[in-house]
Structure formats: structure tokens, C-alpha cells
Write a protein that holds these residues in place. Structure first.
Motif, mmCIF file in Angstrom:
data_model
loop_
_atom_site.group_PDB
_atom_site.id
_atom_site.type_symbol
_atom_site.label_atom_id
_atom_site.label_comp_id
_atom_site.label_asym_id
_atom_site.label_seq_id
_atom_site.Cartn_x
_atom_site.Cartn_y
_atom_site.Cartn_z
ATOM 1 N N GLU A 73 0.834 -1.210 0.000
ATOM 2 C CA GLU A 73 0.000 0.000 0.000
ATOM 3 C C GLU A 73 0.867 1.257 0.000
ATOM 4 O OE1 GLU A 73 -3.527 1.538 2.707
ATOM 5 O OE2 GLU A 73 -3.558 -0.610 2.312
ATOM 6 N N GLU A 74 1.976 1.164 0.774
ATOM 7 C CA GLU A 74 2.883 2.324 0.848
ATOM 8 C C GLU A 74 3.500 2.639 -0.504
ATOM 9 O OE1 GLU A 74 5.996 2.181 3.848
ATOM 10 O OE2 GLU A 74 4.379 2.027 5.315
ATOM 11 N N ALA B 278 2.316 1.845 -3.372
ATOM 12 C CA ALA B 278 1.265 2.328 -4.257
ATOM 13 C C ALA B 278 0.994 3.812 -4.015
ATOM 14 C CB ALA B 278 -0.010 1.514 -4.034
ATOM 15 N N LYS B 279 0.982 4.195 -2.733
ATOM 16 C CA LYS B 279 0.732 5.602 -2.406
ATOM 17 C C LYS B 279 1.860 6.496 -2.912
ATOM 18 C CE LYS B 279 -2.602 5.675 1.253
ATOM 19 N NZ LYS B 279 -2.758 5.222 2.602
ATOM 20 N N ALA B 280 3.107 6.002 -2.764
ATOM 21 C CA ALA B 280 4.255 6.776 -3.233
ATOM 22 C C ALA B 280 4.181 6.940 -4.750
ATOM 23 C CB ALA B 280 5.549 6.078 -2.837
ATOM 24 N N GLU C 7 1.546 6.921 -6.556
ATOM 25 C CA GLU C 7 0.442 7.836 -6.839
ATOM 26 C C GLU C 7 0.901 9.286 -6.699
ATOM 27 O OE1 GLU C 7 -3.581 7.697 -4.695
ATOM 28 O OE2 GLU C 7 -3.171 5.669 -5.419
ATOM 29 N N LYS C 8 1.674 9.527 -5.615
ATOM 30 C CA LYS C 8 2.147 10.883 -5.337
ATOM 31 C C LYS C 8 3.062 11.402 -6.430
ATOM 32 C CE LYS C 8 2.317 12.566 -0.643
ATOM 33 N NZ LYS C 8 3.094 12.592 0.572
ATOM 34 N N PRO D 267 -2.867 5.016 -11.233
ATOM 35 C CA PRO D 267 -3.212 6.421 -11.003
ATOM 36 C C PRO D 267 -3.794 7.102 -12.242
ATOM 37 C CG PRO D 267 -1.000 5.934 -10.192
ATOM 38 C CD PRO D 267 -1.453 4.741 -10.960
#
Ligand code: FES
Length: 161
Positions: free
Chosen positions: A3-4, A6-8, A10-11, A49
Motif C-alpha cells: 500500500e505504501e 502504491a501511495k508513493a 500515486e504521489k 493512477p
């Protein structure tokens, strides 16, 4: 992907590239497939994204974008390798022992069906008859066809890529 991660991803994702591609399609109907084709041509696959961004901009549920992306075989949801290896699993190739070739290829590349090598050089796929049954067992690497394969021939062929 965690998840981390994926979030990075996305950012750091370059949404401007998607926005630019979207311009010609905004306010038009029935444009989901051409939009996804453009995104895939730009990124080589459909990054998550990018699909989420498309949904937001078109004001439709993300599930609708994913629905189209997963329905058509032409779309890829994961990055693909520089070279696409397609081993034929059609009947003629099966009869002529393609199973051993497919097994060996996966062993050499160290990946399974639909997967990409860590160095991003190869994606391994299996397909139905590619219309070269006379040469069975057959595989294609990108646009090049290789026939009368044996497991022993594979390493030599791969060296060219
Ligand atoms: S079955 Fe493999 S090329 Fe036709």
C-alpha cells in the motif's frame, strides 16, 4: 505492490501527461477505449493512477474505467518488458511438444505466464495458434517468428535480445 509503495507511486505520478492526452476527448462520448489506448501508448501500460485520474476527470466511477481496461485483451495493467515472448499453445504446437519449450522458457526467464523479468527485458505470454502451424512448435519474440523449437534452442535465440 504494498500500500505504501502504491501511495508513493500515486504521489509521484505525472498527472499532467494524462491531462494533456485527455484534452481532445473531454466533452465527447464513447471515448473510453481511445483514451485508454492513448494512455497505454504513452506509458506502455495503464498505470492505476492514470485510470483513477481519467475517472475523476470524466466524472465516472473508477470501476467503469477498470471494467473497460480489463475487458479488452489489448490493454495491460502492469508494465511490460522491452521484448514480448509469445509461445504458441495451439493444437499443432501442443502435439509437437510445445509444453517442454514453454516450461524451459519460463525456467530460463524465471517468470510465469503474463509476468515480466525483473530487468524489464522480457514479458512471457502464451497465445493460441499464431498461424504458423507448419513450423510447430512456434513462438514469437516481438514480430519475429521462431519455429521447429526445442528447449535447447531457446537460450541461443534469447541471446539476440
Ligand atoms: S498451433 Fe501453433 S502456430 Fe498453429
Amino acid at each position: 505492490m504494498s500500500e505504501e509503495t502504491a501511495k508513493a507511486a500515486e504521489k509521484s505520478f505525472d498527472y499532467d501527461r494524462v491531462e494533456t492526452l485527455l484534452q481532445e476527448f473531454l466533452h465527447k462520448k464513447g471515448v473510453m477505449v481511445p483514451i485508454l489506448q492513448k494512455i497505454q501508448a504513452e506509458f506502455g501500460y495503464l498505470p492505476r493512477p492514470a485510470m483513477e485520474y481519467v475517472a475523476k476527470r470524466l466524472r465516472i466511477p473508477v470501476s467503469k474505467v477498470f471494467g473497460v481496461a480489463t475487458f479488452y485483451a489489448q490493454f495491460h495493467l502492469h508494465p511490460r518488458g522491452k521484448n514480448i515472448v509469445r509461445v504458441c499453445r495451439g493444437t499443432a504446437c501442443h502435439v509437437r511438444g510445445v509444453s517442454k519449450v514453454a516450461e524451459k522458457m519460463q525456467e530460463i526467464l524465471g517468470v510465469g505466464v503474463g509476468q515480466t523479468t525483473e530487468d524489464m527485458n522480457f514479458t512471457y505470454e502464451e497465445v493460441a495458434c499464431i498461424g504458423a502451424c507448419g513450423l510447430a512448435p512456434v513462438m514469437m519474440i516481438n514480430d519475429q517468428t521462431y519455429g521447429k523449437l526445442t528447449p535447447e534452442k531457446l537460450k541461443g535465440i534469447l541471446k539476440n535480445y
